[in-house]
Design a protein around this motif. Structure first.
Motif, short mmCIF file in Angstrom:
data_model
loop_
_atom_site.label_atom_id
_atom_site.label_comp_id
_atom_site.label_asym_id
_atom_site.label_seq_id
_atom_site.Cartn_x
_atom_site.Cartn_y
_atom_site.Cartn_z
N HIS A 71 0.83 -1.20 0.00
CA HIS A 71 0.00 0.00 0.00
C HIS A 71 0.87 1.26 0.00
CE1 HIS A 71 -3.72 -2.20 0.55
NE2 HIS A 71 -3.09 -2.96 1.43
N HIS A 72 0.30 2.35 -0.50
CA HIS A 72 1.02 3.61 -0.62
C HIS A 72 0.75 4.48 0.61
CE1 HIS A 72 2.20 3.07 -4.87
NE2 HIS A 72 1.20 2.20 -4.80
N ILE A 73 1.81 4.91 1.23
CA ILE A 73 1.73 5.72 2.44
C ILE A 73 2.08 7.16 2.07
CG2 ILE A 73 2.70 6.09 4.74
CD1 ILE A 73 3.57 3.04 4.50
N THR A 74 1.28 8.08 2.56
CA THR A 74 1.59 9.51 2.39
C THR A 74 1.72 10.12 3.77
OG1 THR A 74 0.29 9.58 0.35
CG2 THR A 74 0.83 11.70 1.38
N THR A 75 2.84 10.80 3.98
CA THR A 75 3.06 11.55 5.22
C THR A 75 2.96 13.03 4.90
OG1 THR A 75 5.45 11.78 4.96
CG2 THR A 75 4.65 9.75 6.02
N ILE A 76 3.04 13.86 5.91
CA ILE A 76 2.99 15.30 5.70
C ILE A 76 4.10 15.75 4.75
CG2 ILE A 76 4.39 15.91 7.72
CD1 ILE A 76 1.22 17.79 6.57
N GLU A 77 5.24 15.07 4.79
CA GLU A 77 6.35 15.44 3.91
C GLU A 77 6.03 15.18 2.45
OE1 GLU A 77 6.64 13.50 6.65
OE2 GLU A 77 8.31 14.22 7.88
N GLY A 78 5.08 14.30 2.17
CA GLY A 78 4.76 13.94 0.80
C GLY A 78 3.70 14.81 0.14
N LEU A 79 3.13 15.75 0.87
CA LEU A 79 2.08 16.58 0.27
C LEU A 79 2.63 17.67 -0.64
CD1 LEU A 79 -0.51 17.04 3.16
CD2 LEU A 79 -0.61 15.46 1.22
N GLU A 80 3.72 18.26 -0.26
CA GLU A 80 4.33 19.33 -1.05
C GLU A 80 4.87 18.74 -2.35
OE1 GLU A 80 8.06 19.20 -1.05
OE2 GLU A 80 7.98 20.64 -2.67
N ASN A 82 7.13 19.82 -5.79
CA ASN A 82 7.98 20.78 -6.51
C ASN A 82 8.06 22.14 -5.81
OD1 ASN A 82 8.49 18.84 -8.56
ND2 ASN A 82 6.49 19.33 -9.46
N GLY A 83 8.16 22.12 -4.51
CA GLY A 83 8.30 23.36 -3.76
C GLY A 83 7.00 24.09 -3.49
N VAL A 84 5.88 23.52 -3.91
CA VAL A 84 4.57 24.15 -3.70
C VAL A 84 3.80 23.33 -2.66
CG1 VAL A 84 2.39 24.85 -4.77
CG2 VAL A 84 4.54 25.03 -6.05
N LEU A 85 3.37 24.02 -1.61
CA LEU A 85 2.60 23.34 -0.57
C LEU A 85 1.25 22.89 -1.11
CD1 LEU A 85 3.24 25.66 2.51
CD2 LEU A 85 4.33 23.47 1.98
N HIS A 86 0.73 21.82 -0.55
CA HIS A 86 -0.64 21.38 -0.85
C HIS A 86 -1.58 22.50 -0.41
CE1 HIS A 86 -4.40 19.18 -0.37
NE2 HIS A 86 -3.89 18.25 -1.17
N PRO A 87 -2.71 22.71 -1.09
CA PRO A 87 -3.64 23.78 -0.70
C PRO A 87 -4.05 23.73 0.77
CG PRO A 87 -4.28 22.89 -2.83
CD PRO A 87 -3.15 22.03 -2.31
N VAL A 88 -4.16 22.55 1.35
CA VAL A 88 -4.52 22.46 2.77
C VAL A 88 -3.35 22.96 3.64
CG1 VAL A 88 -5.22 20.93 4.66
CG2 VAL A 88 -6.17 20.60 2.37
N GLN A 89 -2.14 22.60 3.29
CA GLN A 89 -0.99 23.10 4.04
C GLN A 89 -0.95 24.63 3.99
OE1 GLN A 89 1.88 20.66 1.78
NE2 GLN A 89 2.65 19.92 3.77
N GLN A 90 -1.12 25.18 2.79
CA GLN A 90 -1.06 26.64 2.63
C GLN A 90 -2.20 27.31 3.38
OE1 GLN A 90 1.57 28.32 0.97
NE2 GLN A 90 0.63 29.90 2.25
N ALA A 91 -3.38 26.72 3.35
CA ALA A 91 -4.52 27.30 4.05
C ALA A 91 -4.30 27.30 5.57
CB ALA A 91 -5.81 26.54 3.70
N PHE A 92 -3.68 26.26 6.11
CA PHE A 92 -3.38 26.23 7.55
C PHE A 92 -2.44 27.38 7.91
CE2 PHE A 92 -4.75 22.55 10.23
CZ PHE A 92 -5.72 22.06 9.38
N ILE A 93 -1.48 27.66 7.06
CA ILE A 93 -0.57 28.79 7.31
C ILE A 93 -1.34 30.10 7.20
CG2 ILE A 93 1.41 30.07 6.41
CD1 ILE A 93 2.55 27.29 5.55
N ASP A 94 -2.10 30.26 6.12
CA ASP A 94 -2.80 31.52 5.88
C ASP A 94 -3.87 31.81 6.94
OD1 ASP A 94 -1.19 31.76 3.67
OD2 ASP A 94 -2.75 31.14 2.24
#
Length: 158
Positions: A71-80, A82-94
């Motif tokens: 199975h494929h595991i995704t961690t927080i490190e895998g959301l970004e 090419n240097g662009v945060l996932h929209p949820v990551q960016q929204a948490f910051i904003d």
């Protein structure tokens, strides 16, 4: 004693040699140095250890690495990407949706999974879906706002 020799994490196969009874959380943190996944309660009650397995949120402190298989595991490190945060990551910051940030990676991964099945959630739906994600700092309102902001951006409305 069974051993696990490969794990697919964040789109990359990783060679390792660990006891199949080790928790996924301990392997991610101690063997693969992916420390964004946090140890919270160790009982699957706080969701700080949330990862995505094939896109579904799971408490990595409760999963034996031998049960993960191919199975494929995704961690927080895998959301970004090419240097662009996932929209949820960016929204948490904003939305300033973190204080101590200990729960944040689990919250973000839970929100990513929720937005895949509910792309336009109401506050009540967010509260229901995120139930079990515990934030000791109590920034739940800002977390809800961040998820709604991410949902809006993912639809192209913000």
């Amino acid at each position: 004693m069974a051993r696990v020799t490969e794990l697919n994490v964040n789109g990359t196969p990783h060679a390792l040699d660990v006891d199949a009874d080790a928790t996924l959380l301990s392997v991610l943190r101690d063997q693969l140095d992916l420390t964004g996944t946090k140890y919270g309660c160790g009982e699957g009650q706080c969701a700080a250890c949330t990862v995505l397995i094939d896109g579904n949120p799971r408490h990595s402190c409760q999963i034996r690495v031998g049960a993960v298989g191919k199975h494929h595991i995704t961690t927080i490190e895998g959301l970004e990407k090419n240097g662009v945060l996932h929209p949820v990551q960016q929204a948490f910051i904003d939305a300033d949706a973190m204080q101590c940030a200990y729960c944040t990676s689990g919250m973000i991964l839970g929100a990513v999974a929720m937005l895949k099945v509910q792309p336009n959630p109401t506050e009540a739906q967010i509260a229901n879906y995120m139930n079990g994600h515990i934030c000791r700092c109590g920034v739940y309102q800002r977390i809800t706002e961040a998820i709604q902001l991410a949902a809006s951006r993912m639809k192209g409305n913000a």
